[in-house]
Design a protein around this motif. Structure first.
Motif, PDB file in Angstrom:
ATOM      1  N   PRO A 210       0.922   2.402  -0.513  1.00 55.43           N
ATOM      2  CA  PRO A 210      -0.131   1.900  -1.495  1.00 55.43           C
ATOM      3  C   PRO A 210       0.107   0.804  -2.318  1.00 55.43           C
ATOM      4  O   PRO A 210       1.284   0.192  -1.935  1.00 55.43           O
ATOM      5  N   GLN A 214      -0.419   0.641  -7.966  1.00 62.39           N
ATOM      6  CA  GLN A 214      -0.410   2.287  -8.096  1.00 62.39           C
ATOM      7  C   GLN A 214       1.239   2.856  -7.929  1.00 62.39           C
ATOM      8  O   GLN A 214       1.412   3.957  -8.590  1.00 62.39           O
ATOM      9  N   TYR A 218       2.890   5.258 -10.613  1.00 67.05           N
ATOM     10  CA  TYR A 218       3.586   6.626 -10.227  1.00 67.05           C
ATOM     11  C   TYR A 218       5.204   6.581 -10.674  1.00 67.05           C
ATOM     12  O   TYR A 218       5.508   7.538 -11.408  1.00 67.05           O
ATOM     13  N   LEU A 335      -1.817   7.911  -6.100  1.00 64.50           N
ATOM     14  CA  LEU A 335      -1.825   7.109  -4.947  1.00 64.50           C
ATOM     15  C   LEU A 335      -2.813   6.966  -4.154  1.00 64.50           C
ATOM     16  O   LEU A 335      -2.440   7.155  -2.900  1.00 64.50           O
TER      17      LEU A 335
END
Length: 340
Positions: A210, A214, A218, A335
């Motif tokens: 990803p 993103q 996370y 994601l």
């Protein structure tokens, strides 16, 4: 990836859960129960690796103890409170005359394990005997995945966890399947890449790395949720195995969790894997096995290796199929670039 634990003939799976549309962390219903029903004569064993297990009737599965057969396995939310769900499963089984036959009636054998999901919904909102009865009554050969049953309140690190299943057919004609409730303290994806820990899963599920923004989102979620968790699972085969052999299969299957969750088997987890053998498929012993070794040794090795693989796959199925609950993000939601 395809397959289900119900590909093992006679194994049935049922779910029951309660999920409020407006459930929030600490408020509302967000929990459930999953039941694995077995055909008569199924042998069982268990292996526990986590430091904080919640379980029932697991001592009975020790190969040195008396009872050989298992009528059902309960996987449930609610922490230790959720073990009450097994009472409902026992009632359902008694109504269907399943259990150890004794003077006056039957005693169903229902080993059980729980996950810690109490903070996801309301602390007082947890499975009871009715959950277990309804899950048993709903059991069939179509095992739903994702945010169902015991997976409703499950988390996988900072992501939403859930229920996953997978199976494989061996060259010997033996089928091996797994069903898992992923509620791990550890991560199911590598924080450095946003991809599963096991490289083969990246290709199998068609994932790509990803984008950085993103991945940063996370990483920012780490430390946000309680680490008190537990991943619980059932692996099953139609091979004819003894209780001792089932125990070795359960031990081997734990490797499937270690391949897909990091860290795994921590003091904060109660990671528990049950192994079931229906005995429907007889495999002739390998004639090259030394006389000093157990004749079923090659079969147990093959089934154990397969159990680890299907359990690893089931973990990823659970995470990829999960829907968001109580503000806990899913892998797909946090994601999305991994699927492009």
């Amino acid at each position: 990836m395809s397959g289900s634990i119900t590909d093992v003939g006679g194994i049935l799976v049922g779910h029951h859960h309660r999920l409020d549309d407006d459930a929030e962390l600490g408020s509302g219903w967000a929990t459930g129960t999953t039941v694995v029903l077995t055909p008569p004569g199924t042998t069982g064993a268990v292996d526990g690796r986590g430091g904080a297990p919640g379980s029932r009737e697991t001592d009975l599965l020790d190969p040195s103890n008396s009872v050989r057969h298992v009528d059902a396995v309960v996987l449930t939310g609610g922490s230790a409170f959720g073990l009450a769900a097994a009472d409902g499963v026992m009632t359902w089984l008694e109504e269907h005359n399943r259990g150890v036959a004794l003077d006056g009636g039957v005693v169903p054998i229902v080993p059980s394990a729980v996950i810690f999901d109490l903070p996801v919904g309301g602390w007082q909102c947890r499975p009871n005997a009715d959950f277990g009865y309804r899950a048993a009554a709903a059991a069939g050969d179509d095992a739903a995945i994702g945010t169902v049953g015991a997976g409703v309140g499950a988390r996988a690190g900072v992501l939403k966890g859930g229920v996953g299943t997978a199976s494989v057919l061996l060259d010997s004609g033996v089928t091996v399947g797994a069903l898992v409730v992923v509620n791990s303290a550890g991560d199911v994806v590598d924080p450095a890449t946003g991809l599963p820990w096991l490289a083969s899963h990246v290709e199998e599920f068609g994932l790509v790395a990803p984008p950085g923004d993103q991945l940063s989102a996370y990483i920012d979620r780490h430390g946000e949720l309680s680490p008190l968790n537990t991943t619980i699972a059932v692996v099953a085969t139609d091979a004819a195995l003894s209780k001792a052999a089932c125990r070795r299969v359960a031990v081997a299957a734990q490797d499937g969790l270690a391949r897909t969750i990091n860290p795994c088997h921590t003091p904060l987890d109660g990671d528990t894997v049950f192994a079931l053998a229906t005995g429907a498929v007889e495999v002739n012993p390998d004639p090259t096995t030394p006389a000093s070794m157990t004749p079923e040794l090659p079969l147990v090795t093959a089934v154990g290796a397969a159990a680890a693989e299907v359990l690893a796959r089931a973990v990823m199925v659970a995470v990829l199929a999960a829907d968001p609950v109580a503000g806990i993000p899913t892998y797909r939601g946090l994601l999305p670039g991994a699927f492009e």
